[in-house]
Design a protein around this motif. Structure first.
Motif, short mmCIF file in Angstrom:
data_model
loop_
_atom_site.label_atom_id
_atom_site.label_comp_id
_atom_site.label_asym_id
_atom_site.label_seq_id
_atom_site.Cartn_x
_atom_site.Cartn_y
_atom_site.Cartn_z
N THR A 1 0.83 -1.21 0.00
CA THR A 1 0.00 0.00 0.00
C THR A 1 0.86 1.25 0.00
O THR A 1 0.64 2.20 -0.79
N TYR B 1 -8.33 -4.91 -5.44
CA TYR B 1 -7.76 -5.79 -4.41
C TYR B 1 -8.61 -7.03 -4.23
O TYR B 1 -9.84 -6.94 -4.11
N GLU C 1 -8.29 -3.57 3.42
CA GLU C 1 -9.27 -2.68 2.82
C GLU C 1 -9.23 -1.31 3.50
O GLU C 1 -9.29 -0.26 2.84
N LEU D 1 -6.10 0.63 2.35
CA LEU D 1 -6.21 1.13 0.99
C LEU D 1 -7.18 2.31 0.92
O LEU D 1 -6.94 3.28 0.18
N THR E 1 -10.69 2.55 -5.23
CA THR E 1 -10.59 1.12 -4.96
C THR E 1 -11.75 0.33 -5.54
O THR E 1 -12.88 0.81 -5.64
#
Length: 276
Positions: A86, A99, A121, A124, A131
């Motif tokens: 990341t 992802y 998650e 990110l 995303t």
């Protein structure tokens, strides 16, 4: 089209996506640990980096607009590795990340390995990437590997799981990296039906021609039957919670996302076993 970086390009998901990008004529860079195993694809640049090497990752991702971030293998340090990816992607100027997460990932979910996905998650999102989270159920392709001595053994009870084919996940991932409209979305990816482990065993028996039984262990029996492998506690917890997550009902989920994104029905367990 901006440059697309693909991690896991020597694996089942990343490799399929890389081949799809080559067929589409999209510019891509394959980020691999072992360049000798990288697929030989027209227009694909290859750079070497591991998830633990921030400097190599930043170099590998330099100039990439989109990143397919295939989650790392289960590891005691996987979350640290994901943090390194990341941070390297942010430093390299990556704008959009797709992802591969897990269905129902949360800090409290029963499947302990999925808790890393929830944390990733969050990382990110905090890094302000655009995303797309692909929240995959268990893989249909992997279910035969659960069989030992002619049986599926685990404390799954009568719980059901809408397992998904890796080929379907890869097709959705390919669409997501190619099409900006998938940014900002989270997709629960499943097969077309939720199966109990007894039904999975019956299908494996019918298609494979060798009887497979389902043995519904208690949690204590599950830990005891796996303790001889010398695995650390965190790994034993992950193995056992594979089954207790099914028993809890958390994975009794079926969606139409695969068909909606790819245009074809999601593959069944029988499709996967027959190589369709």
């Amino acid at each position: 089209m901006g440059l697309i970086a693909v991690t896991g390009a020597t694996g089942q998901i990343g490799g399929r996506v890389a081949r799809g990008l080559a067929a589409a004529g999209a510019p891509q860079r394959l980020v691999v640990r072992d360049p000798s195993r990288a697929p030989d694809l027209d227009g694909a640049d290859v750079r070497v980096a591991t998830y633990g090497d921030g400097e190599a990752l930043r170099h590998a991702l330099d100039g990439a607009d989109v990143l397919l971030f295939v989650s790392g293998s289960e590891d005691a340090h996987r979350l640290d590795q994901h943090r390194t990816v990341t941070e390297a992607a942010a430093a390299a100027g990556v704008r959009r990340v797709v992802y591969t997460s897990f269905l129902g990932a949360s800090p409290e979910c029963t499947f302990t390995f999925a808790r890393d996905h929830a944390a990733t998650e969050q990382m990110l999102t905090a890094a302000r990437f655009e995303t797309t989270f692909l929240r995959d159920s268990f893989y249909l392709d992997v279910l035969p590997e659960f069989v030992t001595d002619g049986a599926l053994r685990g404390p799954a009870g009568t719980g059901r799981v809408g397992a998904v084919a890796r080929a379907d996940v890869a097709e959705v991932a390919l669409a997501a990296v190619l099409d900006e409209s998938h940014a900002g979305r989270s997709y629960d990816l499943t097969g077309p039906q939720a199966l109990s482990f007894a039904e999975i065993a019956a299908t494996l028996s019918a298609v494979g021609g060798t009887p497979v039984a389902f043995v519904d262990e208690t949690v204590e029996e599950a830990y005891a039957s796996r303790s001889g492998f010398g695995a650390p506690q965190w790994m034993l917890d992950g193995w056992v919670s594979t089954y207790t997550a099914v028993a809890s009902g958390e994975l009794d989920v079926v969606t139409d996302v695969v068909e909606a994104v790819t245009g074809h029905p999601a593959r069944t367990l029988e499709d996967v076993l027959r190589g369709r």
